[in-house]
Design a protein around this motif. Structure first.
Motif, PDB file in Angstrom:
ATOM      1  N   THR A  71       9.734  87.971 109.752  1.00  0.00           N
ATOM      2  CA  THR A  71      10.760  87.351 108.894  1.00  0.00           C
ATOM      3  C   THR A  71      12.057  87.121 109.669  1.00  0.00           C
ATOM      4  O   THR A  71      12.373  87.863 110.597  1.00  0.00           O
ATOM      5  N   TRP A 121      16.478  86.342 109.757  1.00  0.00           N
ATOM      6  CA  TRP A 121      17.621  87.125 109.277  1.00  0.00           C
ATOM      7  C   TRP A 121      18.260  86.543 108.033  1.00  0.00           C
ATOM      8  O   TRP A 121      19.061  87.198 107.387  1.00  0.00           O
ATOM      9  N   LYS A 123       7.517  92.741 110.718  1.00  0.00           N
ATOM     10  CA  LYS A 123       8.574  92.823 111.718  1.00  0.00           C
ATOM     11  C   LYS A 123       9.747  91.982 111.217  1.00  0.00           C
ATOM     12  O   LYS A 123       9.735  90.759 111.278  1.00  0.00           O
ATOM     13  N   GLU A 127      15.688  91.411 114.111  1.00  0.00           N
ATOM     14  CA  GLU A 127      16.475  92.524 114.692  1.00  0.00           C
ATOM     15  C   GLU A 127      17.865  92.614 114.045  1.00  0.00           C
ATOM     16  O   GLU A 127      18.491  93.663 114.059  1.00  0.00           O
ATOM     17  N   GLY A 153      12.501  90.443 119.280  1.00  0.00           N
ATOM     18  CA  GLY A 153      11.386  89.494 119.304  1.00  0.00           C
ATOM     19  C   GLY A 153      10.511  89.669 120.536  1.00  0.00           C
ATOM     20  O   GLY A 153       9.285  89.782 120.443  1.00  0.00           O
ATOM     21  N   GLY A 211      10.747  81.430 110.540  1.00  0.00           N
ATOM     22  CA  GLY A 211      11.775  81.467 111.573  1.00  0.00           C
ATOM     23  C   GLY A 211      12.007  80.095 112.139  1.00  0.00           C
ATOM     24  O   GLY A 211      11.672  79.088 111.520  1.00  0.00           O
ATOM     25  N   GLY A 212      12.575  80.074 113.339  1.00  0.00           N
ATOM     26  CA  GLY A 212      12.930  78.810 113.968  1.00  0.00           C
ATOM     27  C   GLY A 212      11.717  78.114 114.573  1.00  0.00           C
ATOM     28  O   GLY A 212      10.669  78.720 114.789  1.00  0.00           O
ATOM     29  N   SER A 217      10.482  79.557 118.133  1.00  0.00           N
ATOM     30  CA  SER A 217       9.706  80.799 118.015  1.00  0.00           C
ATOM     31  C   SER A 217       8.371  80.505 117.332  1.00  0.00           C
ATOM     32  O   SER A 217       7.342  81.082 117.693  1.00  0.00           O
ATOM     33  N   LEU A 250       9.098  76.961 108.887  1.00  0.00           N
ATOM     34  CA  LEU A 250      10.072  76.750 109.959  1.00  0.00           C
ATOM     35  C   LEU A 250      11.341  76.067 109.432  1.00  0.00           C
ATOM     36  O   LEU A 250      11.672  76.235 108.274  1.00  0.00           O
ATOM     37  N   GLY A 251      11.991  75.322 110.270  1.00  0.00           N
ATOM     38  CA  GLY A 251      13.304  74.799 109.893  1.00  0.00           C
ATOM     39  C   GLY A 251      13.252  73.502 109.115  1.00  0.00           C
ATOM     40  O   GLY A 251      12.201  73.044 108.691  1.00  0.00           O
ATOM     41  N   CYS A 306      16.853  77.451 105.237  1.00  0.00           N
ATOM     42  CA  CYS A 306      15.972  76.437 105.833  1.00  0.00           C
ATOM     43  C   CYS A 306      16.030  75.141 105.025  1.00  0.00           C
ATOM     44  O   CYS A 306      15.806  74.071 105.559  1.00  0.00           O
ATOM     45  N   GLU A 343      18.764  71.006 113.438  1.00  0.00           N
ATOM     46  CA  GLU A 343      19.148  71.976 112.413  1.00  0.00           C
ATOM     47  C   GLU A 343      20.373  72.761 112.886  1.00  0.00           C
ATOM     48  O   GLU A 343      20.381  73.287 113.994  1.00  0.00           O
TER      49      GLU A 343
HETATM   50  P1  NDP Z   1      13.867  83.077 114.958  1.00  0.00           P
HETATM   51  O1  NDP Z   1      12.778  82.127 115.136  1.00  0.00           O
HETATM   52  O2  NDP Z   1      14.772  83.340 116.102  1.00  0.00           O
HETATM   53  O3  NDP Z   1      13.325  84.480 114.500  1.00  0.00           O
HETATM   54  C1  NDP Z   1      12.432  84.646 113.418  1.00  0.00           C
HETATM   55  C2  NDP Z   1      11.688  85.939 113.604  1.00  0.00           C
HETATM   56  O4  NDP Z   1      10.823  85.804 114.731  1.00  0.00           O
HETATM   57  C3  NDP Z   1      12.573  87.135 113.906  1.00  0.00           C
HETATM   58  O5  NDP Z   1      12.022  88.292 113.326  1.00  0.00           O
HETATM   59  C4  NDP Z   1      12.507  87.205 115.408  1.00  0.00           C
HETATM   60  O6  NDP Z   1      12.805  88.465 115.931  1.00  0.00           O
HETATM   61  C5  NDP Z   1      11.054  86.857 115.619  1.00  0.00           C
HETATM   62  N1  NDP Z   1      10.753  86.442 116.979  1.00  0.00           N
HETATM   63  C6  NDP Z   1      11.563  85.903 117.902  1.00  0.00           C
HETATM   64  N2  NDP Z   1      10.877  85.665 119.048  1.00  0.00           N
HETATM   65  C7  NDP Z   1       9.599  86.046 118.822  1.00  0.00           C
HETATM   66  C8  NDP Z   1       8.404  86.059 119.592  1.00  0.00           C
HETATM   67  N3  NDP Z   1       8.388  85.642 120.858  1.00  0.00           N
HETATM   68  N4  NDP Z   1       7.276  86.507 119.043  1.00  0.00           N
HETATM   69  C9  NDP Z   1       7.267  86.921 117.757  1.00  0.00           C
HETATM   70  N5  NDP Z   1       8.365  86.982 116.989  1.00  0.00           N
HETATM   71  C10 NDP Z   1       9.512  86.531 117.495  1.00  0.00           C
HETATM   72  O7  NDP Z   1      14.661  82.570 113.692  1.00  0.00           O
HETATM   73  P2  NDP Z   1      15.937  83.217 113.053  1.00  0.00           P
HETATM   74  O8  NDP Z   1      15.758  84.648 112.747  1.00  0.00           O
HETATM   75  O9  NDP Z   1      17.073  82.801 113.922  1.00  0.00           O
HETATM   76  O10 NDP Z   1      15.975  82.472 111.639  1.00  0.00           O
HETATM   77  C11 NDP Z   1      16.501  81.237 111.456  1.00  0.00           C
HETATM   78  C12 NDP Z   1      15.407  80.184 111.458  1.00  0.00           C
HETATM   79  O11 NDP Z   1      14.449  80.432 110.451  1.00  0.00           O
HETATM   80  C13 NDP Z   1      15.967  78.836 111.154  1.00  0.00           C
HETATM   81  O12 NDP Z   1      15.587  77.911 112.140  1.00  0.00           O
HETATM   82  C14 NDP Z   1      15.370  78.445 109.806  1.00  0.00           C
HETATM   83  O13 NDP Z   1      15.148  77.111 109.653  1.00  0.00           O
HETATM   84  C15 NDP Z   1      14.137  79.250 109.756  1.00  0.00           C
HETATM   85  N6  NDP Z   1      13.822  79.567 108.375  1.00  0.00           N
HETATM   86  C16 NDP Z   1      12.793  78.912 107.757  1.00  0.00           C
HETATM   87  C17 NDP Z   1      12.492  79.146 106.438  1.00  0.00           C
HETATM   88  C18 NDP Z   1      11.355  78.457 105.785  1.00  0.00           C
HETATM   89  O14 NDP Z   1      10.863  78.941 104.788  1.00  0.00           O
HETATM   90  N7  NDP Z   1      10.876  77.330 106.260  1.00  0.00           N
HETATM   91  C19 NDP Z   1      13.248  80.107 105.652  1.00  0.00           C
HETATM   92  C20 NDP Z   1      14.284  80.735 106.379  1.00  0.00           C
HETATM   93  C21 NDP Z   1      14.544  80.478 107.700  1.00  0.00           C
HETATM   94  P3  NDP Z   1      14.288  88.756 116.498  1.00  0.00           P
HETATM   95  O15 NDP Z   1      15.239  88.476 115.382  1.00  0.00           O
HETATM   96  O16 NDP Z   1      14.217  90.165 116.849  1.00  0.00           O
HETATM   97  O17 NDP Z   1      14.459  87.829 117.671  1.00  0.00           O
END
Ligand code: NDP
Length: 498
Positions: free
Chosen positions: A155, A157, A181, A184, A214, A234-235, A238, A257-258, A290, A391
């Protein structure tokens, strides 16, 4: 709604036990309003991931959970929902302190989140296979559904509890076991949730939480051979990386994703309603969603009037302490994101977009030492500019004019994303046409940002794969099995396929 003092120290949750990470180390989680550490989070590594996956695998294959009837699983889910409702205040305060989300928003969110556990708890014992009227003699053929296995739930942040819930509720209803997970930056609320998971009576190992970075745990978790499915929010970058890891042993995969969602305001729209809807789309949750409606596509005939009303109303937004029920725009969750938003603002200026509101960090006294950005509006944006394509994940709106409906649809669809779209019109024909023409997982008409446990959510194109919420979400956590049973007297010619 009070801040927790002094610094709180968490443990990770593996195999039904609260434990120290193998590294023996913790890292600080920062309160985005105070800009100061408020909690210590376990710094897990690959050893903790191995232990958590092993615990989840054991719970999946042996013992109470493995043989539990779906009706009983449903009861546990509903119990968890009740406990979340009971502890809504406490969970809301933790999320506000860790993430900077508004307390007012978190109270609303936490009064609604239990519905996911009630809904999927109810669905747990209603997943029925089918008998196929098969085209073979003396054959009985049916399908059944089985849990996909051990799920890695990752998930971001921006909305930790809600996005974890969207994964946990259907995964548990399906009978899966889970290693979560969280980001962070915002791990505390997920760890707090595990106290309720324990109290609800889930068997050990069904839910596990590893916390950390991550690269240190996300990577070993998503490439772990003991994980059967990854549910990731996430993004985009990632997500691509996680998809690559998943492909190594063809793990099942859901990606949320985004987005770069467009809000289309047509000349026949109710201007006052659409102004409120566009504000909510881009400034609610400080734009850190997102589904942020970060592109306003507006008909040229109403451009000036709309912007005047928009800036007048958005200018009244109260910023400040997210714990206060009065606050409407809170801080940016992380310093890294704060810097990124400011970089995007500079990029837009350099591209020739005209900043007509905000465009800088907020230095109002009520923002104290927090990471605040003023609600920002750029006009004279063209859809090909980077500010209209990338984004931002912050309170930055790009305003783009259109003349013809077709031009609006073409621009709305012309990004790599396809998560959400908003349509503002009083013309029913236009509303249906827009819903059809827009390439997005969700189209809202004369509303924006509504979500429900009943409604599927997810993206087209680079916005993701699969859907969360709604009945179809449970099938993301199930495998279909087809069973053939012959009652023929003899086995026919073995060299001919039947
Ligand atoms: P990230 O992609 O940076 O991180 C998402 C999660 O992935 C975090 O727990 C992160 O851990 C983990 N992560 C990072 N690198 C790895 C890896 N190599 N392997 C496995 N896990 C990894 O996104 P953000 O946390 O910055 O969140 C913002 C993003 O999420 C935005 O781009 C947004 O668009 C998207 N989002 C999408 C949604 C949707 O439903 N479509 C809803 C909400 C957000 P760590 O934080 O420890 O790096």
């Amino acid at each position: 709604m009070s801040r927790i003092q002094p610094t709180k120290r968490y443990q990770c949750f593996i195999g039904g036990r609260w434990c120290e990470p193998a590294s023996g180390q913790h890292f600080e989680s920062i309160d985005p309003f105070l800009g100061k550490p408020w909690a210590l989070i376990p710094r897990c590594d690959g050893r903790d991931v191995d232990a958590a996956v092993a615990a989840a695998r054991t719970a999946l294959e042996r013992g109470e959970w493995a043989s539990m009837h779906p009706s009983r699983r449903g009861q546990l889910l509903r119990r968890l929902g009740e406990l979340i409702a009971r502890d809504a205040d406490r969970l809301a305060s933790v999320e506000v302190q860790d993430n900077g989300k508004l307390y007012a928003e978190m109270r609303g969110q936490l009064s609604y989140l239990p519905q996911w556990f009630h809904y999927f708890g109810g669905l747990a014992d209603k997943i029925e296979g089918s008998v196929i009227p098969i085209d073979k003699q003396d054959m009985f053929t049916f399908t059944s559904y089985e849990p996909v296995g051990v799920v890695a739930a990752i998930t971001p942040w921006n909305s930790p509890l809600m996005l974890a819930t969207w994964k946990l509720a259907p995964a548990l209803a399906a009978g899966c076991t889970i290693v979560i997970k969280p980001s962070e930056f915002t791990s505390a609320s997920t760890l707090e949730l595990m106290k309720l998971v324990e109290e609800a009576g889930f068997p050990a190992g069904v839910l596990n939480v590893v916390t950390g970075f991550g690269a240190e745990i996300g990577e070993p978790l998503t490439s772990h051979p003991g994980v059967d499915k990854i549910a990731f929010t996430g993004g985009e970058e990632s997500g691509r990386h996680v998809a690559h890891n998943a492909a190594q042993n063809f793990k099942r995969l859901t990606l949320e994703l985004g987005g770069k969602s467009a809000q289309l305001v047509f000349p026949d729209a109710d201007l006052d309603k659409s102004v409120k809807g566009v504000i909510s789309g881009i400034f609610a949750a400080t734009g850190q969603t997102c589904i942020a409606g970060s592109r306003l596509l507006i008909h040229e005939s109403i451009h000036d009037e709309f912007l005047d009303k928009f800036i007048a109303l958005a200018g009244t937004a109260r910023m400040g302490d997210p714990m206060s029920m009065e606050t409407q725009v809170g801080p940016i969750t992380t310093q890294r994101q704060f810097q990124r938003i400011l970089t995007c603002i500079e990029m837009a200026r350099a591209e020739g977009a005209e900043c007509v509101m905000g465009g800088r960090p907020a230095t109002r006294p009520e923002c104290a030492d927090g990471w605040f950005v003023e609600p920002t509006v750029f006009m004279n944006v063209s859809n090909s500019m980077r500010i209209a394509q990338e984004e931002v994940f912050g309170p930055v709106l790009s305003v783009i004019r259109f003349r013809e409906d077709d031009e609006a649809y073409a621009m709305a669809n012309d990004t790599p994303y396809g998560l959400g779209a908003g349509v503002w019109t009083t013309d029913q024909r236009r509303a249906f046409t827009a819903a059809k023409r827009l390439r997005a997982g969700t189209v809202w008409t004369n509303t924006y940002r509504s979500v429900s446990y009943m409604a599927p959510f997810g993206g087209f194109k680079n916005s993701g794969i699969g859907r969360e919420s709604g009945q179809e979400a449970i099938y993301e956590y199930l495998e279909t099995k087809c069973v053939w049973m012959s009652y023929e007297k003899d086995v026919p010619n073995p060299f001919v396929m039947r």
